[in-house]
Write a protein that holds these residues in place. Structure first.
Motif, PDB file in Angstrom:
ATOM      1  N   CYS A   1      48.449 -65.324  42.585  1.00  0.00           N
ATOM      2  CA  CYS A   1      49.607 -64.519  42.197  1.00  0.00           C
ATOM      3  C   CYS A   1      49.229 -63.280  41.405  1.00  0.00           C
ATOM      4  CB  CYS A   1      50.570 -65.361  41.339  1.00  0.00           C
ATOM      5  SG  CYS A   1      51.433 -66.646  42.255  1.00  0.00           S
TER       6      CYS A   1
ATOM      7  N   GLN B   1      66.320 -60.315  33.441  1.00  0.00           N
ATOM      8  CA  GLN B   1      66.004 -61.544  34.172  1.00  0.00           C
ATOM      9  C   GLN B   1      66.277 -62.792  33.341  1.00  0.00           C
ATOM     10  OE1 GLN B   1      64.979 -61.801  37.497  1.00  0.00           O
ATOM     11  NE2 GLN B   1      65.620 -59.654  37.428  1.00  0.00           N
TER      12      GLN B   1
ATOM     13  N   LYS C   1      56.674 -58.205  38.654  1.00  0.00           N
ATOM     14  CA  LYS C   1      58.116 -58.468  38.666  1.00  0.00           C
ATOM     15  C   LYS C   1      58.455 -59.563  39.684  1.00  0.00           C
ATOM     16  CE  LYS C   1      59.739 -53.959  37.056  1.00  0.00           C
ATOM     17  NZ  LYS C   1      60.581 -52.772  37.365  1.00  0.00           N
ATOM     18  N   ARG C   2      57.810 -59.492  40.834  1.00  0.00           N
ATOM     19  CA  ARG C   2      58.065 -60.496  41.869  1.00  0.00           C
ATOM     20  C   ARG C   2      57.664 -61.885  41.383  1.00  0.00           C
ATOM     21  NH1 ARG C   2      54.977 -59.879  47.493  1.00  0.00           N
ATOM     22  NH2 ARG C   2      56.022 -57.841  47.380  1.00  0.00           N
ATOM     23  N   ARG C   3      56.499 -61.963  40.721  1.00  0.00           N
ATOM     24  CA  ARG C   3      56.024 -63.266  40.239  1.00  0.00           C
ATOM     25  C   ARG C   3      56.970 -63.846  39.197  1.00  0.00           C
ATOM     26  NH1 ARG C   3      53.781 -63.469  44.706  1.00  0.00           N
ATOM     27  NH2 ARG C   3      51.946 -62.147  44.970  1.00  0.00           N
TER      28      ARG C   3
ATOM     29  N   ARG D   1      60.171 -63.279  38.869  1.00  0.00           N
ATOM     30  CA  ARG D   1      61.380 -63.762  39.563  1.00  0.00           C
ATOM     31  C   ARG D   1      61.117 -65.117  40.211  1.00  0.00           C
ATOM     32  NH1 ARG D   1      61.688 -58.367  41.745  1.00  0.00           N
ATOM     33  NH2 ARG D   1      63.256 -57.106  40.675  1.00  0.00           N
ATOM     34  N   GLU D   2      59.939 -65.264  40.811  1.00  0.00           N
ATOM     35  CA  GLU D   2      59.595 -66.531  41.455  1.00  0.00           C
ATOM     36  C   GLU D   2      59.514 -67.660  40.431  1.00  0.00           C
ATOM     37  OE1 GLU D   2      55.962 -65.577  43.404  1.00  0.00           O
ATOM     38  OE2 GLU D   2      56.931 -64.599  45.118  1.00  0.00           O
TER      39      GLU D   2
ATOM     40  N   TYR E   1      52.581 -56.723  41.436  1.00  0.00           N
ATOM     41  CA  TYR E   1      53.584 -57.700  41.860  1.00  0.00           C
ATOM     42  C   TYR E   1      54.092 -58.560  40.701  1.00  0.00           C
ATOM     43  CZ  TYR E   1      51.647 -56.384  46.379  1.00  0.00           C
ATOM     44  OH  TYR E   1      51.206 -55.664  47.455  1.00  0.00           O
TER      45      TYR E   1
ATOM     46  N   ASN F   1      63.108 -68.592  39.401  1.00  0.00           N
ATOM     47  CA  ASN F   1      63.941 -69.195  40.444  1.00  0.00           C
ATOM     48  C   ASN F   1      63.367 -70.473  41.039  1.00  0.00           C
ATOM     49  OD1 ASN F   1      66.143 -67.257  40.517  1.00  0.00           O
ATOM     50  ND2 ASN F   1      64.654 -65.799  41.308  1.00  0.00           N
ATOM     51  N   SER F   2      62.125 -70.809  40.674  1.00  0.00           N
ATOM     52  CA  SER F   2      61.524 -72.056  41.147  1.00  0.00           C
ATOM     53  C   SER F   2      61.766 -73.152  40.114  1.00  0.00           C
ATOM     54  CB  SER F   2      60.018 -71.875  41.360  1.00  0.00           C
ATOM     55  OG  SER F   2      59.774 -70.860  42.321  1.00  0.00           O
TER      56      SER F   2
END
Length: 220
Positions: A16, A114, A147-149, A151-152, A145, A155-156
């Motif tokens: 990641c 977030q 921000k993407r991580r 969020r993941e 990445y 949300n996980s």
């Protein structure tokens, strides 16, 4: 945590977070600029600075009265600006106000936004119990990445375990040392300059009070 689970987490985090592009990265050590509030003009009759225990009580009551707030929640500038006005009205104009506010996340920045969602609040209250949990999020944020991580993770269902691994295990510390050698991961295991929680803010305000009033006493 089993050896297999630790290995899985280690590999997953490396996948990641290791930089894979040359995208522009922000500096985690410098909080973003944001308009700050004007200081209320001093009245003609200046109030006496309250004693430290009264200041601490004002701070404690300020957070106690906040609807939906729980100790350890991420603080933002907009949430804390009114506290400075209360302290000023009580007789203490905090000279370090602007510097302190700069060390808080802006209400509209990515991390604050977030962590204010329903899933974000659940995630926040998990990682707030981990030493350096918020700091790790800020370090991840400036990586490719990032921000993407984040969020993941939010949300996980078990996303918080990644932060738990990084902050509480030897393997997580070693991973942080490795990431610190990358272009955007410098100081990954180290605290950022941000103030995240009520406890941290209270400590900073106490230090500011003692410093400012020590100077006042020397001038007498």
């Amino acid at each position: 945590m089993s050896a297999i689970r630790k290995l899985f987490l280690n590999v997953t985090v490396l996948t990641c977070l290791i930089p894979v592009s040359r995208g522009n990265a922000q500096n985690a050590g410098v909080p973003a600029a944001n308009p700050l509030p004007e200081i209320i003009p001093e009245s003609a009759e200046k109030k006496k600075v309250p004693p430290l225990d009264e200041v601490m009580q004002i701070i404690e009551e300020y957070f106690t009265d906040r609807k939906g707030y729980k100790s350890g929640d991420l603080l933002t500038r907009g949430q804390i600006k009114p506290l400075f006005r209360e302290l000023q009205q009580a007789g203490w104009t905090v000279k370090a106000e602007k510097e302190i506010l700069k060390r808080l996340h802006a209400d509209t920045d990515f991390l604050a936004a977030q962590l204010s969602t329903p899933k974000g609040i659940i995630f926040m209250r998990r990682i707030s119990q981990m030493p350096g949990g918020y700091d790790r999020l800020d370090h991840i944020l400036v990586m490719p990445y990032g921000k993407r991580r984040i969020r993941e993770f939010i949300n996980s269902p078990g996303g918080y375990t990644m932060i738990e691994y990084m902050t509480t295990t030897k393997g997580g510390k070693n991973l942080g040392n490795y990431l610190s050698k990358t272009r955007t991961g410098k100081g990954f295991n180290q605290p950022t300059p941000y103030i995240y929680t009520q406890t941290e803010l209270t400590t900073v305000l106490k230090q500011a009070y003692e410093k400012e009033n020590a100077k006042s006493k020397r001038r007498r």
